[in-house]
Design a protein around this motif. Structure first.
Motif, PDB file in Angstrom:
ATOM      1  N   GLU A  71      -0.851  -4.318   5.215  1.00  0.00           N
ATOM      2  CA  GLU A  71      -0.073  -4.351   6.456  1.00  0.00           C
ATOM      3  C   GLU A  71      -0.944  -4.434   7.700  1.00  0.00           C
ATOM      4  OE1 GLU A  71       3.081  -4.653   6.391  1.00  0.00           O
ATOM      5  OE2 GLU A  71       3.634  -4.019   4.357  1.00  0.00           O
ATOM      6  N   GLY A  72      -2.238  -4.656   7.540  1.00  0.00           N
ATOM      7  CA  GLY A  72      -3.113  -4.767   8.703  1.00  0.00           C
ATOM      8  C   GLY A  72      -3.095  -6.169   9.265  1.00  0.00           C
ATOM      9  N   GLY A  73      -3.606  -6.288  10.503  1.00  0.00           N
ATOM     10  CA  GLY A  73      -3.611  -7.626  11.107  1.00  0.00           C
ATOM     11  C   GLY A  73      -4.848  -7.844  11.940  1.00  0.00           C
TER      12      GLY A  73
ATOM     13  N   CYS B  94       1.267 -11.676  13.163  1.00  0.00           N
ATOM     14  CA  CYS B  94      -0.125 -11.269  12.912  1.00  0.00           C
ATOM     15  C   CYS B  94      -0.250  -9.804  13.307  1.00  0.00           C
ATOM     16  CB  CYS B  94      -1.076 -12.135  13.726  1.00  0.00           C
ATOM     17  SG  CYS B  94      -0.831 -13.906  13.467  1.00  0.00           S
ATOM     18  N   LEU B  95       0.648  -8.995  12.834  1.00  0.00           N
ATOM     19  CA  LEU B  95       0.832  -7.628  13.313  1.00  0.00           C
ATOM     20  C   LEU B  95       0.052  -6.615  12.487  1.00  0.00           C
ATOM     21  CD1 LEU B  95       4.586  -8.258  13.885  1.00  0.00           C
ATOM     22  CD2 LEU B  95       3.016  -7.509  15.689  1.00  0.00           C
ATOM     23  N   ASP B  96      -0.021  -5.390  13.033  1.00  0.00           N
ATOM     24  CA  ASP B  96      -0.773  -4.343  12.330  1.00  0.00           C
ATOM     25  C   ASP B  96       0.086  -3.119  12.025  1.00  0.00           C
ATOM     26  OD1 ASP B  96      -0.466  -3.156  14.772  1.00  0.00           O
ATOM     27  OD2 ASP B  96      -2.601  -2.874  15.173  1.00  0.00           O
ATOM     28  N   ILE B  98       4.225  -1.747  10.511  1.00  0.00           N
ATOM     29  CA  ILE B  98       5.479  -2.120   9.862  1.00  0.00           C
ATOM     30  C   ILE B  98       6.642  -2.109  10.847  1.00  0.00           C
ATOM     31  CG2 ILE B  98       7.126  -1.405   8.068  1.00  0.00           C
ATOM     32  CD1 ILE B  98       4.629  -0.382   6.496  1.00  0.00           C
ATOM     33  N   ARG B 101       6.736  -5.306  12.590  1.00  0.00           N
ATOM     34  CA  ARG B 101       7.138  -6.340  11.631  1.00  0.00           C
ATOM     35  C   ARG B 101       8.652  -6.342  11.432  1.00  0.00           C
ATOM     36  NH1 ARG B 101       2.005  -5.514   9.279  1.00  0.00           N
ATOM     37  NH2 ARG B 101       1.025  -7.545   8.901  1.00  0.00           N
TER      38      ARG B 101
END
Lengths: 73, 229
Positions: A71-73, B94-96, B98, B101
């Motif tokens: 879940e990282g970006g 391109c997220l970090d 949830i 998201r």
């Protein structure tokens, strides 16, 4: 149950009414996983968290795999 | 494009070099020193001046492709209304975390826009495409472990983040693979080949050199689908 990150395996005694969520949390606890998102797969299919093992069509001797969900970006 | 960290840098680069001209970059964060080894548009000067990531990526895109017309929005995506989703053809995630998201997933779905989401953790990566009204969305593939960490941010750097865990920082080769798959999906959309879009989740394991598609089926109880009229 297989641990996708290490290749380790363990046999789990489960009931048909156990949910996939419960199985994921049990396996993650057993292997001391970091807090994070995980999914359970059977073969090429991701199993739905709220479903029971019986509703998911899981039977004795089936091999499930715990995989981290990045879940990282 | 939502998120301008490690993945956002690579996705933006691949998009403009593939010929995309109109790109809106949304990110509320600023550049820090620990971003620099995996973000091609960021420099030490950007870190020193705490430049907004969205602005820096927009500048970098313009330098790479003079015909490109990027715009930057320095804001949390959760604070933005649904209009921004309706105003774009494709949403690149391109997220970090949830929570963001889920916000982007549901808004893209209700706007009827294709959402291409990428995620990474060290050598692991995942791409999923939500193609409303067909198939599964991102939330269909989530469970209780996602809910428990929904509001936590995963680092692309391992530093200067809210969530401190002994995790691997973003790894540039994983970032390159995941961003390439994401942009390939976007190219399918604009070249009229939506029939070839990923129908499931693409998983990549850089340590074991494995990539595979794993089925994520539509959840009839998923709130995104059950609320759609």
């Amino acid at each position: 149950m297989k641990n996708a990150e290490t290749g380790a395996a363990v046999e789990m005694e489960l009931e048909g009414e156990n949910t996939i969520d419960e199985v994921i949390e049990s396996a993650a606890t057993f292997w001391n996983k970091d807090m994070g998102a995980y999914v359970l797969r059977k073969g090429k299919k991701v199993l739905r968290g709220g479903s029971s093992l019986s509703d998911s069509g899981i039977r004795a001797e089936d091999v499930l795999e715990l995989i981290p969900d990045p879940e990282g970006g | 494009m939502v998120g301008a960290g490690a993945l956002g840098n690579e996705v933006a680069k691949d998009l403009v070099l593939s010929g995309f001209k109109n790109l809106t970059i949304v990110d509320m964060d600023h550049v820090v020193g620990s971003n620099l080894n995996r973000c091609m548009f960021f420099t030490e000067e950007h870190a020193r001046t705490r430049a907004p990531k969205a602005d820096v990526v927009a500048q970098g895109v313009r330098a790479l492709s003079p015909g490109a017309e990027p715009s930057a929005i320095v804001q949390r995506i959760e604070e933005m209304g649904p209009a921004i989703f309706r105003d774009h053809d494709i949403v690149m995630g391109c997220l970090d975390n949830i929570a963001a998201r889920l916000h982007v997933n549901s808004n893209s779905y209700y706007a009827g826009r294709i959402y291409v989401d990428g995620g990474m953790d060290g050598f692991l990566g995942k791409v999923m495409v939500s193609h409303p009204p067909e198939g599964a969305c991102l939330q269909c593939g989530m469970n209780r472990t996602h809910s428990k960490v929904a509001s936590l941010r995963y680092s692309c750097t391992g530093k200067d983040v809210v969530f401190h865990e002994p995790r691997l920082a973003a790894e540039i080769t994983t970032t390159s693979v995941i961003s390439a798959v994401m942009v390939r999906e976007a190219l399918k959309v604009v070249s009229g080949r939506k029939d070839l879009l990923l129908a499931n989740a693409f998983y990549y394991d850089g340590q074991r050199n494995i990539s595979e598609e794993i089925e994520v089926s539509r959840d009839p109880n998923c709130p995104v689908h059950s609320q759609r009229v």
